[in-house]
Design a protein around this motif. Structure first.
Motif, short mmCIF file in Angstrom:
data_model
loop_
_atom_site.label_atom_id
_atom_site.label_comp_id
_atom_site.label_asym_id
_atom_site.label_seq_id
_atom_site.Cartn_x
_atom_site.Cartn_y
_atom_site.Cartn_z
N ALA A 48 0.84 -1.21 0.00
CA ALA A 48 0.00 0.00 0.00
C ALA A 48 0.86 1.25 0.00
CB ALA A 48 -0.94 0.00 1.20
N VAL A 49 1.90 1.25 0.81
CA VAL A 49 2.80 2.41 0.88
C VAL A 49 3.49 2.60 -0.46
CG1 VAL A 49 4.92 3.27 1.96
CG2 VAL A 49 3.11 2.29 3.38
N ARG A 50 3.96 1.52 -1.06
CA ARG A 50 4.60 1.59 -2.37
C ARG A 50 3.63 2.15 -3.41
NH1 ARG A 50 4.35 -2.44 -6.30
NH2 ARG A 50 5.91 -2.24 -7.94
N ALA A 51 2.39 1.66 -3.41
CA ALA A 51 1.38 2.13 -4.37
C ALA A 51 1.09 3.62 -4.17
CB ALA A 51 0.11 1.30 -4.24
N TRP A 99 -2.96 3.73 -9.11
CA TRP A 99 -2.10 3.42 -7.96
C TRP A 99 -2.77 3.80 -6.64
CZ3 TRP A 99 1.12 -0.22 -8.30
CH2 TRP A 99 1.78 -0.48 -9.51
N ARG A 100 -3.59 4.87 -6.63
CA ARG A 100 -4.36 5.19 -5.41
C ARG A 100 -5.35 4.07 -5.10
NH1 ARG A 100 -4.29 10.40 -7.67
NH2 ARG A 100 -6.38 10.09 -8.49
N ASP A 101 -6.02 3.57 -6.15
CA ASP A 101 -6.95 2.45 -5.97
C ASP A 101 -6.22 1.21 -5.48
OD1 ASP A 101 -9.05 4.06 -6.81
OD2 ASP A 101 -9.18 3.15 -8.82
N ALA A 102 -5.04 0.96 -6.04
CA ALA A 102 -4.24 -0.19 -5.61
C ALA A 102 -3.87 -0.06 -4.14
CB ALA A 102 -2.99 -0.32 -6.48
N ALA A 103 -3.48 1.14 -3.72
CA ALA A 103 -3.12 1.37 -2.31
C ALA A 103 -4.32 1.08 -1.41
CB ALA A 103 -2.62 2.80 -2.11
N THR A 104 -5.49 1.54 -1.83
CA THR A 104 -6.71 1.29 -1.06
C THR A 104 -6.99 -0.21 -0.96
OG1 THR A 104 -7.65 3.41 -1.71
CG2 THR A 104 -9.21 1.72 -0.98
N ASP A 105 -6.82 -0.92 -2.07
CA ASP A 105 -7.03 -2.37 -2.06
C ASP A 105 -6.02 -3.09 -1.17
OD1 ASP A 105 -9.25 -2.27 -3.64
OD2 ASP A 105 -8.30 -3.07 -5.44
N TRP A 106 -4.76 -2.67 -1.23
CA TRP A 106 -3.75 -3.31 -0.38
C TRP A 106 -4.04 -3.05 1.10
CZ3 TRP A 106 -1.04 -7.26 -1.59
CH2 TRP A 106 -0.58 -7.44 -2.90
N ARG A 107 -4.52 -1.84 1.42
CA ARG A 107 -4.87 -1.56 2.82
C ARG A 107 -6.06 -2.42 3.26
NH1 ARG A 107 -2.92 3.32 1.38
NH2 ARG A 107 -1.16 3.95 2.65
N ALA A 108 -7.04 -2.57 2.38
CA ALA A 108 -8.19 -3.42 2.71
C ALA A 108 -7.74 -4.86 2.91
CB ALA A 108 -9.23 -3.34 1.59
N ARG A 109 -6.86 -5.31 2.06
CA ARG A 109 -6.34 -6.67 2.19
C ARG A 109 -5.60 -6.84 3.52
NH1 ARG A 109 -5.19 -10.97 -1.48
NH2 ARG A 109 -3.46 -12.22 -0.70
N ALA A 110 -4.81 -5.83 3.89
CA ALA A 110 -4.07 -5.88 5.16
C ALA A 110 -5.03 -5.96 6.34
CB ALA A 110 -3.16 -4.66 5.29
N GLN A 111 -6.21 -5.35 6.19
CA GLN A 111 -7.21 -5.35 7.26
C GLN A 111 -8.22 -6.49 7.10
OE1 GLN A 111 -8.80 -1.39 6.86
NE2 GLN A 111 -6.92 -0.42 7.61
#
Length: 132
Positions: A48-51, A99-111
């Motif tokens: 998420a941070v990378r995205a 990439w903003r959408d990807a970051a949001t998805d990675w954060r959701a996945r982390a949670q």
């Protein structure tokens, strides 16, 4: 004294012409993008941070392209060049959104929340037992 010399003399702090500044900035941002893109995140949050970082770089590239479209810099630009600049700016805005959408998805996945699938194959619906 020639007009060219006079024009250069009046530029603040002998700054390079806008096109040269834009080219230099875009080259630098392309190098930064490549460096960040080649990182190997080791967690969903790191992804998420990378995205987020990639999104910021793309947004900055879009802004540099848009600078060329400002009224005072458009004089002398051909219609074809103007269209190419608009296309480049829009493409970078789309990349930033991706990439903003990807970051949001990675954060959701982390949670362990369902992801939007908007950013590609990062959905964790199967992991959560939500079969489609």
């Amino acid at each position: 004294m020639s007009t060219h010399t006079t024009h250069q003399h009046h530029r603040p702090h002998n700054r390079p012409p806008v096109a040269d500044r834009v080219t230099t900035a875009l080259d630098d941002l392309t190098d930064r993008f490549s460096a960040v893109a080649s990182e190997q995140p080791d967690s969903d949050l790191a992804h998420a941070v990378r995205a987020d970082r990639l999104a910021m770089i793309c947004a900055r590239r879009a802004a540099w392209w848009q600078l060329l479209l400002t009224r005072r810099h458009r004089s002398g630009m051909s219609m074809l060049f103007t269209r190419a600049v608009i296309h480049a700016a829009n493409q970078e805005q789309d990349r930033a959104r991706f990439w903003r959408d990807a970051a949001t998805d990675w954060r959701a996945r982390a949670q362990r929340r369902p992801t939007s699938d908007a950013a590609g194959a990062m959905s964790n619906h199967h992991d959560l037992g939500i079969a489609s």
